[in-house]
Scaffold this motif. Structure first.
Motif, PDB file in Angstrom:
ATOM      1  N   GLU A 187     -16.125  66.927 -23.175  1.00 30.03           N
ATOM      2  CA  GLU A 187     -15.246  65.990 -23.876  1.00 30.03           C
ATOM      3  C   GLU A 187     -15.931  65.439 -25.136  1.00 30.03           C
ATOM      4  OE1 GLU A 187     -11.853  64.999 -23.173  1.00 30.03           O
ATOM      5  OE2 GLU A 187     -12.121  66.903 -22.139  1.00 30.03           O
ATOM      6  N   GLN A 188     -17.225  65.195 -25.063  1.00 28.06           N
ATOM      7  CA  GLN A 188     -17.973  64.769 -26.254  1.00 28.06           C
ATOM      8  C   GLN A 188     -17.844  65.820 -27.346  1.00 28.06           C
ATOM      9  OE1 GLN A 188     -22.083  63.644 -25.569  1.00 28.06           O
ATOM     10  NE2 GLN A 188     -21.573  62.762 -23.576  1.00 28.06           N
TER      11      GLN A 188
ATOM     12  N   GLU B  13     -11.432  53.372 -17.492  1.00 27.29           N
ATOM     13  CA  GLU B  13     -10.805  53.084 -18.783  1.00 27.29           C
ATOM     14  C   GLU B  13     -11.750  53.581 -19.874  1.00 27.29           C
ATOM     15  OE1 GLU B  13      -8.894  48.783 -17.490  1.00 27.29           O
ATOM     16  OE2 GLU B  13     -10.960  48.909 -18.170  1.00 27.29           O
ATOM     17  N   LEU B  14     -11.180  54.196 -20.891  1.00 31.20           N
ATOM     18  CA  LEU B  14     -11.981  54.618 -22.031  1.00 31.20           C
ATOM     19  C   LEU B  14     -12.074  53.454 -22.999  1.00 31.20           C
ATOM     20  CD1 LEU B  14     -13.465  56.978 -23.403  1.00 31.20           C
ATOM     21  CD2 LEU B  14     -11.357  57.400 -24.672  1.00 31.20           C
TER      22      LEU B  14
ATOM     23  N   LYS C  20      -8.168  63.161 -25.411  1.00 34.57           N
ATOM     24  CA  LYS C  20      -6.789  62.819 -25.779  1.00 34.57           C
ATOM     25  C   LYS C  20      -6.643  61.302 -25.923  1.00 34.57           C
ATOM     26  CE  LYS C  20      -1.993  63.797 -24.887  1.00 34.57           C
ATOM     27  NZ  LYS C  20      -1.036  64.689 -24.263  1.00 34.57           N
ATOM     28  N   TRP C  21      -7.230  60.548 -24.996  1.00 32.64           N
ATOM     29  CA  TRP C  21      -7.188  59.084 -25.088  1.00 32.64           C
ATOM     30  C   TRP C  21      -7.935  58.589 -26.323  1.00 32.64           C
ATOM     31  CZ3 TRP C  21      -4.382  55.221 -23.803  1.00 32.64           C
ATOM     32  CH2 TRP C  21      -3.617  55.255 -22.644  1.00 32.64           C
TER      33      TRP C  21
ATOM     34  N   GLU D 217      -3.643  61.192 -16.229  1.00 27.01           N
ATOM     35  CA  GLU D 217      -3.258  62.548 -16.621  1.00 27.01           C
ATOM     36  C   GLU D 217      -3.938  63.013 -17.901  1.00 27.01           C
ATOM     37  OE1 GLU D 217       0.859  61.752 -16.779  1.00 27.01           O
ATOM     38  OE2 GLU D 217       1.004  61.482 -14.620  1.00 27.01           O
ATOM     39  N   TRP D 218      -4.245  62.104 -18.792  1.00 29.19           N
ATOM     40  CA  TRP D 218      -4.838  62.486 -20.070  1.00 29.19           C
ATOM     41  C   TRP D 218      -6.349  62.617 -19.955  1.00 29.19           C
ATOM     42  CZ3 TRP D 218      -2.377  59.165 -24.529  1.00 29.19           C
ATOM     43  CH2 TRP D 218      -1.034  59.504 -24.670  1.00 29.19           C
TER      44      TRP D 218
END
Length: 101
Positions: free
Chosen positions: A92-93, A16-17, A60-61, A55-56
């Motif tokens: 991603e960062q 989980e983000l 995106k999240w 999927e994301w």
């Protein structure tokens, strides 16, 4: 519009983000789930989190959480200048940092 500062971005053991804030938060933050968008307030961790990533991408999240919190709670999430990244891939960062400039 109220503002909270995000000081830590974590991809936890449940995939989980989580965007952790510097303050204690507000009891009303728990109601973000009512947006039915997969975003929740974690009272123990003092942060907004996603459902498990599938999927994301992380980036995106990240922007989805920011948008849902803004729409649902009238709350702007701003980034601390010395943000801590935990288990977030470097690419991603960079996507998040570049989009915030």
């Amino acid at each position: 519009m109220k503002t909270e500062t995000v000081n830590t971005i974590v991809l936890n053991e449940n995939n989980e983000l989580m965007l952790k804030i510097t303050g204690e938060g507000n009891p009303s933050y728990q109601y973000v789930y009512r947006e039915a968008a997969g975003v929740y307030w974690d009272e123990k961790e003092k942060g907004f989190k996603s459902t498990p990533l599938r999927e994301w991408t992380v980036s995106k999240w990240f922007f989805h959480i920011k948008d849902i919190v803004k729409i649902g709670l009238n709350l702007s999430l701003e980034m601390d200048n010395n943000i801590t990244w935990e288990n977030i891939p470097t690419d991603e960062q960079e996507k998040i940092k570049n989009a915030l400039q």
